[in-house]
Each structure stands twice: as structure tokens, then as C-alpha cells.
Design a protein around this motif. Sequence first.
Motif, PDB file in Angstrom:
ATOM      1  N   CYS A 112       0.834  -1.201   0.000  1.00 15.04           N
ATOM      2  CA  CYS A 112       0.000   0.000   0.000  1.00 15.04           C
ATOM      3  C   CYS A 112       0.870   1.253   0.000  1.00 15.04           C
ATOM      4  O   CYS A 112       0.630   2.202  -0.773  1.00 15.04           O
ATOM      5  N   THR A 113       1.884   1.261   0.833  1.00 13.76           N
ATOM      6  CA  THR A 113       2.774   2.417   0.934  1.00 13.76           C
ATOM      7  C   THR A 113       3.503   2.675  -0.370  1.00 13.76           C
ATOM      8  O   THR A 113       3.511   3.799  -0.901  1.00 13.76           O
ATOM      9  N   ARG A 114       4.116   1.635  -0.894  1.00  9.49           N
ATOM     10  CA  ARG A 114       4.907   1.806  -2.114  1.00  9.49           C
ATOM     11  C   ARG A 114       4.012   2.153  -3.308  1.00  9.49           C
ATOM     12  O   ARG A 114       4.406   2.930  -4.189  1.00  9.49           O
ATOM     13  N   PHE A 115       2.832   1.583  -3.351  1.00 11.09           N
ATOM     14  CA  PHE A 115       1.876   1.893  -4.412  1.00 11.09           C
ATOM     15  C   PHE A 115       1.598   3.395  -4.455  1.00 11.09           C
ATOM     16  O   PHE A 115       1.617   4.023  -5.516  1.00 11.09           O
ATOM     17  N   LEU A 116       1.344   3.982  -3.290  1.00 12.32           N
ATOM     18  CA  LEU A 116       1.049   5.412  -3.227  1.00 12.32           C
ATOM     19  C   LEU A 116       2.281   6.262  -3.541  1.00 12.32           C
ATOM     20  O   LEU A 116       2.196   7.258  -4.271  1.00 12.32           O
ATOM     21  N   VAL A 117       3.422   5.875  -2.978  1.00 11.88           N
ATOM     22  CA  VAL A 117       4.648   6.638  -3.219  1.00 11.88           C
ATOM     23  C   VAL A 117       5.016   6.601  -4.700  1.00 11.88           C
ATOM     24  O   VAL A 117       5.438   7.613  -5.288  1.00 11.88           O
ATOM     25  N   GLU A 118       4.840   5.457  -5.333  1.00 11.00           N
ATOM     26  CA  GLU A 118       5.152   5.333  -6.759  1.00 11.00           C
ATOM     27  C   GLU A 118       4.225   6.181  -7.627  1.00 11.00           C
ATOM     28  O   GLU A 118       4.532   6.446  -8.797  1.00 11.00           O
ATOM     29  N   ARG A 119       3.114   6.633  -7.055  1.00 10.16           N
ATOM     30  CA  ARG A 119       2.181   7.500  -7.771  1.00 10.16           C
ATOM     31  C   ARG A 119       2.256   8.939  -7.269  1.00 10.16           C
ATOM     32  O   ARG A 119       1.317   9.713  -7.443  1.00 10.16           O
ATOM     33  N   GLY A 120       3.382   9.259  -6.629  1.00  9.60           N
ATOM     34  CA  GLY A 120       3.663  10.644  -6.311  1.00  9.60           C
ATOM     35  C   GLY A 120       3.321  11.104  -4.909  1.00  9.60           C
ATOM     36  O   GLY A 120       3.487  12.299  -4.602  1.00  9.60           O
ATOM     37  N   ALA A 121       2.867  10.216  -4.035  1.00  9.48           N
ATOM     38  CA  ALA A 121       2.516  10.634  -2.683  1.00  9.48           C
ATOM     39  C   ALA A 121       3.743  11.148  -1.942  1.00  9.48           C
ATOM     40  O   ALA A 121       4.782  10.482  -1.909  1.00  9.48           O
ATOM     41  N   GLU A 122       3.630  12.325  -1.352  1.00  7.72           N
ATOM     42  CA  GLU A 122       4.716  12.902  -0.563  1.00  7.72           C
ATOM     43  C   GLU A 122       4.560  12.601   0.917  1.00  7.72           C
ATOM     44  O   GLU A 122       5.435  12.921   1.723  1.00  7.72           O
ATOM     45  N   PHE A 123       3.435  12.023   1.283  1.00  6.72           N
ATOM     46  CA  PHE A 123       3.221  11.482   2.622  1.00  6.72           C
ATOM     47  C   PHE A 123       2.126  10.441   2.514  1.00  6.72           C
ATOM     48  O   PHE A 123       1.376  10.400   1.521  1.00  6.72           O
ATOM     49  N   VAL A 124       2.054   9.570   3.513  1.00 12.36           N
ATOM     50  CA  VAL A 124       0.988   8.568   3.576  1.00 12.36           C
ATOM     51  C   VAL A 124       0.505   8.514   5.018  1.00 12.36           C
ATOM     52  O   VAL A 124       1.288   8.256   5.933  1.00 12.36           O
ATOM     53  N   ALA A 125      -0.758   8.786   5.229  1.00 13.27           N
ATOM     54  CA  ALA A 125      -1.347   8.729   6.562  1.00 13.27           C
ATOM     55  C   ALA A 125      -1.923   7.346   6.818  1.00 13.27           C
ATOM     56  O   ALA A 125      -2.345   6.653   5.894  1.00 13.27           O
ATOM     57  N   GLY A 126      -1.935   6.950   8.080  1.00 18.18           N
ATOM     58  CA  GLY A 126      -2.498   5.660   8.454  1.00 18.18           C
ATOM     59  C   GLY A 126      -2.975   5.687   9.888  1.00 18.18           C
ATOM     60  O   GLY A 126      -2.706   6.641  10.634  1.00 18.18           O
ATOM     61  N   ALA A 127      -3.700   4.653  10.284  1.00 19.00           N
ATOM     62  CA  ALA A 127      -4.223   4.592  11.646  1.00 19.00           C
ATOM     63  C   ALA A 127      -4.548   3.156  12.008  1.00 19.00           C
ATOM     64  O   ALA A 127      -4.857   2.332  11.134  1.00 19.00           O
ATOM     65  N   THR A 128      -4.503   2.871  13.302  1.00 22.81           N
ATOM     66  CA  THR A 128      -4.997   1.599  13.810  1.00 22.81           C
ATOM     67  C   THR A 128      -5.362   1.762  15.273  1.00 22.81           C
ATOM     68  O   THR A 128      -4.873   2.685  15.947  1.00 22.81           O
ATOM     69  N   ASP A 129      -6.220   0.885  15.768  1.00 19.65           N
ATOM     70  CA  ASP A 129      -6.601   0.914  17.175  1.00 19.65           C
ATOM     71  C   ASP A 129      -5.397   0.610  18.058  1.00 19.65           C
ATOM     72  O   ASP A 129      -4.544  -0.219  17.698  1.00 19.65           O
ATOM     73  N   ARG A 130      -5.346   1.235  19.219  1.00 21.29           N
ATOM     74  CA  ARG A 130      -4.275   0.930  20.177  1.00 21.29           C
ATOM     75  C   ARG A 130      -4.261  -0.552  20.527  1.00 21.29           C
ATOM     76  O   ARG A 130      -3.195  -1.143  20.762  1.00 21.29           O
ATOM     77  N   GLY A 131      -5.432  -1.171  20.559  1.00 24.01           N
ATOM     78  CA  GLY A 131      -5.514  -2.576  20.929  1.00 24.01           C
ATOM     79  C   GLY A 131      -5.216  -3.540  19.807  1.00 24.01           C
ATOM     80  O   GLY A 131      -5.138  -4.759  20.045  1.00 24.01           O
ATOM     81  N   ASN A 132      -5.028  -3.041  18.597  1.00 18.27           N
ATOM     82  CA  ASN A 132      -4.709  -3.917  17.464  1.00 18.27           C
ATOM     83  C   ASN A 132      -3.194  -4.077  17.395  1.00 18.27           C
ATOM     84  O   ASN A 132      -2.509  -3.473  16.574  1.00 18.27           O
ATOM     85  N   VAL A 133      -2.688  -4.888  18.267  1.00 12.66           N
ATOM     86  CA  VAL A 133      -1.235  -5.037  18.421  1.00 12.66           C
ATOM     87  C   VAL A 133      -0.553  -5.506  17.134  1.00 12.66           C
ATOM     88  O   VAL A 133       0.508  -4.971  16.758  1.00 12.66           O
ATOM     89  N   PRO A 134      -1.104  -6.497  16.402  1.00 17.24           N
ATOM     90  CA  PRO A 134      -0.420  -6.927  15.166  1.00 17.24           C
ATOM     91  C   PRO A 134      -0.292  -5.807  14.135  1.00 17.24           C
ATOM     92  O   PRO A 134       0.758  -5.655  13.508  1.00 17.24           O
ATOM     93  N   MET A 135      -1.338  -4.991  13.976  1.00 17.54           N
ATOM     94  CA  MET A 135      -1.260  -3.929  12.975  1.00 17.54           C
ATOM     95  C   MET A 135      -0.346  -2.812  13.443  1.00 17.54           C
ATOM     96  O   MET A 135       0.394  -2.215  12.646  1.00 17.54           O
ATOM     97  N   ALA A 136      -0.367  -2.496  14.737  1.00 17.32           N
ATOM     98  CA  ALA A 136       0.554  -1.487  15.262  1.00 17.32           C
ATOM     99  C   ALA A 136       1.996  -1.930  15.045  1.00 17.32           C
ATOM    100  O   ALA A 136       2.868  -1.115  14.701  1.00 17.32           O
ATOM    101  N   ALA A 137       2.259  -3.216  15.222  1.00 17.27           N
ATOM    102  CA  ALA A 137       3.611  -3.738  14.994  1.00 17.27           C
ATOM    103  C   ALA A 137       4.004  -3.630  13.524  1.00 17.27           C
ATOM    104  O   ALA A 137       5.156  -3.339  13.194  1.00 17.27           O
ATOM    105  N   ALA A 138       3.033  -3.848  12.628  1.00 16.60           N
ATOM    106  CA  ALA A 138       3.315  -3.727  11.197  1.00 16.60           C
ATOM    107  C   ALA A 138       3.670  -2.287  10.834  1.00 16.60           C
ATOM    108  O   ALA A 138       4.620  -2.038  10.076  1.00 16.60           O
ATOM    109  N   PHE A 139       2.922  -1.318  11.368  1.00 20.05           N
ATOM    110  CA  PHE A 139       3.245   0.087  11.102  1.00 20.05           C
ATOM    111  C   PHE A 139       4.642   0.423  11.620  1.00 20.05           C
ATOM    112  O   PHE A 139       5.423   1.110  10.944  1.00 20.05           O
TER     113      PHE A 139
END
Length: 303
Positions: free
Chosen positions: A261-288
Motif C-alpha cells: 500500500c505504501t509503495r503503491f502510493l509513493v510510486e504515484r507521487g505521494a509525498e506522505f501517507v497517513a495511516g491509523a490503527t486501534d491501540r488494541g490492534n497489536v499486530p497492525m501497530a507492529a506492522a506500522f
Amino acid sequence: MTDPVIRALTPSDAALFTTFPDSPHVGRAAFGHRYTSTADGGEYRPEWSWVALRGDTVIARAAWWSGPDDTEPVVLNWFDFADGEAEAAAELLRRAPFDKEYELIAPTGWRDDPAVRAAVEGRVAAATAAGMKPLVERYRYRWTPGCPLPERTGRLTFRPEPDDEVILDVLRRVHSATLDAHARKAIEGPGGLEAAAQEELDFFHWCPSPREWWQLAYTPDGEVAGIQVPAHNPSGPCVGFIGVVPEARGHGYGYDLLVECTRFLVERGAEFVAGATDRGNVPMAAAFARAGYPVTQEWIHLA
């Protein structure tokens, strides 16, 4: 003390909203946002911006945000009040005819600063007094070119999926066992799992980014591993959705999806990429964290 006058603004007096001093600690103003009404070319509609007044003085204010094409507010994301006016602020929320979630922006580690903590807890208490209930706290992330660009692992292949019914089926599978508080809230409602999946699909369509960006991820044996949706919301490029189907979990595929997802956006010119996850979603927080996304804010959601 006389009761305050509580009302919506109009295009002719929308500037009243900005006569109240912005908070240096929490809320959108604390992070550089400025309230501007649509009457002045901004993003807040006067009729969805409410104030409580004592005489000519604003003592509490609230603004509900929407996208440019929405016919009703999407979220309450501006709410503050003067010292000692928590009840007036709560009454403002009670009277305003909008049943929308409240998103309160706070800095990272907000509990460690007494002034910031007091500002957060004061707003939460006023919203709770108005009938809202705390839903979830979330980490907000922002990848920029100063962060490492994560490398693709090559473990999954990604293909666009043009059929909404196929997307809905994958979303149902993802949400059948989810840590996401908003999805769980939708599942607990009258529409159940179907409503939760449809809510996600509706959000994807709401985003002003191409439909063909939505991608399913496949394992080497051709099985669906999950879905990733690079997107643009009205504020810019973002991680629209990351989801791994239950039978593919345990392999860290959430990271692979996030990298793509990140590289897809950057390759299309994104100068930043915002994201979010719940504090309790430990696996996704670890991925970020592994993908090099720093936590830039913490959001408190009440519904």
C-alpha cells in the motif's frame, strides 16, 4: 448567570467561530488546522457549526466536518469550551441535531502531560455528559520521505479486483474475526457482519481515489490472503484499508499488505501517507512500526 444562547452559525456570522481562542494542547487547532467556513472557501459549513453564547461571547463551540459532496456531516472533529463552561458545551451537543462520532486529536503520550491530559479529559467528560460513550483510542501515523521506504517481501502477489461482490466477500471474512472497534460496533448493530462489510465498501467508494487501486493479495498457491486499499481521502494519500482473512493470519501478512500500500502510493507521487490503527490492534501497530511509520497523534473516539 443567564442561560447561554445555543445556535448554528450562518454564512453572515460564521466568523464568530474564530473569536474563541484555539487550544494549544488538543484538537485540530493544536496541530495546525484552522477553522474556515465554506462561506469563505473552507471546509466547515456554517449550518453544521454551532456555538454557545453568553451575550456576544462564544463560550463553547462545535463543528461537524464533511467531504465536499456529502449531504450530512460525517464526524464531529472540533469541540472546545471556556473554563467552567463544560455544562454549556454538553448542552450544545445535546441540542445540535447530529448523531455523529466525535474524534478528538491529542499528541502522543498525552497522559504524561498534566495540562494536555486535563484538556483531553475535560472534553471527553463534556461529550460523555451529552450522551456519548468512549469507543476506542487509535494511533495515527504519517509516513514521509524522511522515513525509510519499506521493501516488498515478495511473499504475496497483488491484483486489482473490479467486482464489488468479491470485495464484500473478502471484507466479510476479514471482519468475521476482527480487533477493529468500529467494525465490531457495526457487527453488534442490527445489520451484523453484512453491515460492517458494507460500511467499509462505502468508505472505499467515498474516497476520491481510483476504484482500480483496490487490490486483493494472494499466496503462492493462489489463495486469497487479504485486501489492501491505497486511497486518497479529502486530506491526501492514506492507507485506506488493510485486512488479512482469518485463515491466512499468523504469517505477518499485514506487514506485506502495508508495504504494498505504501509503495503503491509513493510510486504515484505521494509525498506522505497517513495511516491509523486501534491501540488494541497489536499486530497492525507492529506492522506500522516495522514499516517505519512514526506515531504522530493519538485520537480518542466517542460515539
